[in-house]
Design a protein around this motif. Structure first.
Motif, mmCIF file in Angstrom:
data_model
loop_
_atom_site.group_PDB
_atom_site.id
_atom_site.type_symbol
_atom_site.label_atom_id
_atom_site.label_comp_id
_atom_site.label_asym_id
_atom_site.label_seq_id
_atom_site.Cartn_x
_atom_site.Cartn_y
_atom_site.Cartn_z
ATOM 1 N N PHE A 89 88.601 33.621 5.530
ATOM 2 C CA PHE A 89 88.548 33.075 6.886
ATOM 3 C C PHE A 89 88.358 34.171 7.933
ATOM 4 N N MET A 100 90.067 34.731 15.468
ATOM 5 C CA MET A 100 91.436 34.416 15.069
ATOM 6 C C MET A 100 92.312 35.657 14.954
ATOM 7 N N ARG A 153 99.611 29.729 4.434
ATOM 8 C CA ARG A 153 99.201 30.099 5.787
ATOM 9 C C ARG A 153 98.204 29.096 6.345
ATOM 10 N N LEU A 204 92.858 37.760 12.676
ATOM 11 C CA LEU A 204 93.549 38.072 11.433
ATOM 12 C C LEU A 204 93.314 39.542 11.109
ATOM 13 N N SER A 232 97.019 32.010 0.758
ATOM 14 C CA SER A 232 95.851 31.372 1.354
ATOM 15 C C SER A 232 95.788 29.919 0.901
ATOM 16 N N SER A 233 94.860 29.166 1.480
ATOM 17 C CA SER A 233 94.737 27.758 1.096
ATOM 18 C C SER A 233 94.306 27.602 -0.357
ATOM 19 N N PHE A 276 94.874 29.023 5.811
ATOM 20 C CA PHE A 276 93.519 29.541 5.938
ATOM 21 C C PHE A 276 92.996 29.925 4.561
#
Length: 302
Positions: free
Chosen positions: A158, A165, A152, A167, A196-197, A154
């Motif tokens: 985040f 944002m 994604r 989310l 996620s990142s 993020f």
């Protein structure tokens, strides 16, 4: 105006019911709007900016499934967007009208839509659409799905540091989610699991991830910036009555690969068991927990 198809009749894939709740053309509220006639102005911010929120729930034998959970989540999304929208009672009245208009013959997906309204100014627009459950959802319930894992972009924390944002809100800005699903389909997959990142498991574009492990059910927590799943919440109530623990825990892809079973839960498809993630075939045996059955009981299908 009544629908062209009587209550209890089978519906074709192109059938729709539309109910106007707020904004739009003058007249009483709520009321059925002809499904083949325009409803939104050309500058409605739902269309030009995706500026609004929505919910989709299942209609089973003429009865909307878990509407209060969806109305509560819609209210949270609307608050995050700075929208007011109809009252819960106005939505309930419109949902009941839409369900009656649809009838009792076919399962349906009922979508609540709240837009900021016309760009030129004016009232927020709120309406409901009802359509048949598509064949892809029926197949996913019966046969399971193959998914691909996509980043994604993020980090998992985040949402807390960037509330703008949105989310964890169910907004109309779904272009990226639909692009992810098209990307998956182009590569031979039915659905997507977002990461996620850092590689944490998040959710699907339209679903909640749940795994079975050692007799328990585990799903990622909302703190990782995901939507709170209404189907997961309803499942958890049934599971508690049947002695199955549902926990929220941060998960990695290795947790999914090693699980006794993995499902994507959603309000229309319900429980789709994951057969394969990218090139890895998952365990196909009996996990000892009847998730599909519990979800059916949670939404009134059994």
């Amino acid at each position: 105006m009544g629908s062209a198809v009587g209550a209890g009749a089978d519906r074709s894939e192109g059938d729709r019911v539309v109910v106007l709740v707020a904004g739009g053309p003058d007249g009483p509220r709520p009321r059925v709007h002809p499904s083949d006639q325009p409803l939104l102005l050309a500058d409605d911010l739902a269309a030009v900016r995706g500026d609004g929120c929505f919910e989709t729930l299942l209609v089973v034998d003429g009865r909307p499934a878990k509407p209060e959970r969806h109305l509560a989540r819609l209210a949270r999304s609307a608050s995050a967007l700075g929208l007011t929208g109809p009252t819960a009672e106005e939505w309930r009245s419109a949902i009941a009208l839409a369900a009656r208009e649809w009838g009792r013959g076919s399962e349906a997906m009922l979508r609540l839509v709240l837009s900021r309204g016309p760009e030129r100014g004016g009232r927020e627009t709120a309406y409901i659409t009802v359509a048949p459950v598509g064949p892809h959802a029926v197949r996913a319930r019966a046969e399971g799905i193959d998914v691909t894992a996509l980043g994604r972009g993020f980090p998992a924390d985040f949402a807390a540091s960037a509330p703008w944002m949105l989310l964890g809100s169910k907004t109309l800005s779904y272009a990226a989610n639909m692009a992810a699903l098209r990307h998956a389909a182009a590569h031979g997959f039915h659905d997507v699991v977002y990461l996620s990142s850092e590689g944490e498991v998040l959710e699907g574009p339209r679903s909640t991830v749940v795994i079975a492990r050692a007799g328990e059910l585990v799903s990622p927590p909302v703190e990782v910036g995901i939507l709170e799943g209404t189907t997961l919440g309803a499942l958890a109530e049934v599971a508690a009555r049947e002695g199955v623990l549902v926990r929220r825990e941060r998960l990695l892809m290795t947790d999914l690969i090693a699980a006794d079973a993995v499902w994507l839960l959603s309000s229309v498809t319900l429980a789709a068991r994951v057969r394969r993630i990218d090139g890895v075939t998952l365990a196909g045996g009996d996990p000892g927990i009847d998730v599909a059955g519990m979800v059916d009981r949670a939404v009134g299908r059994s």
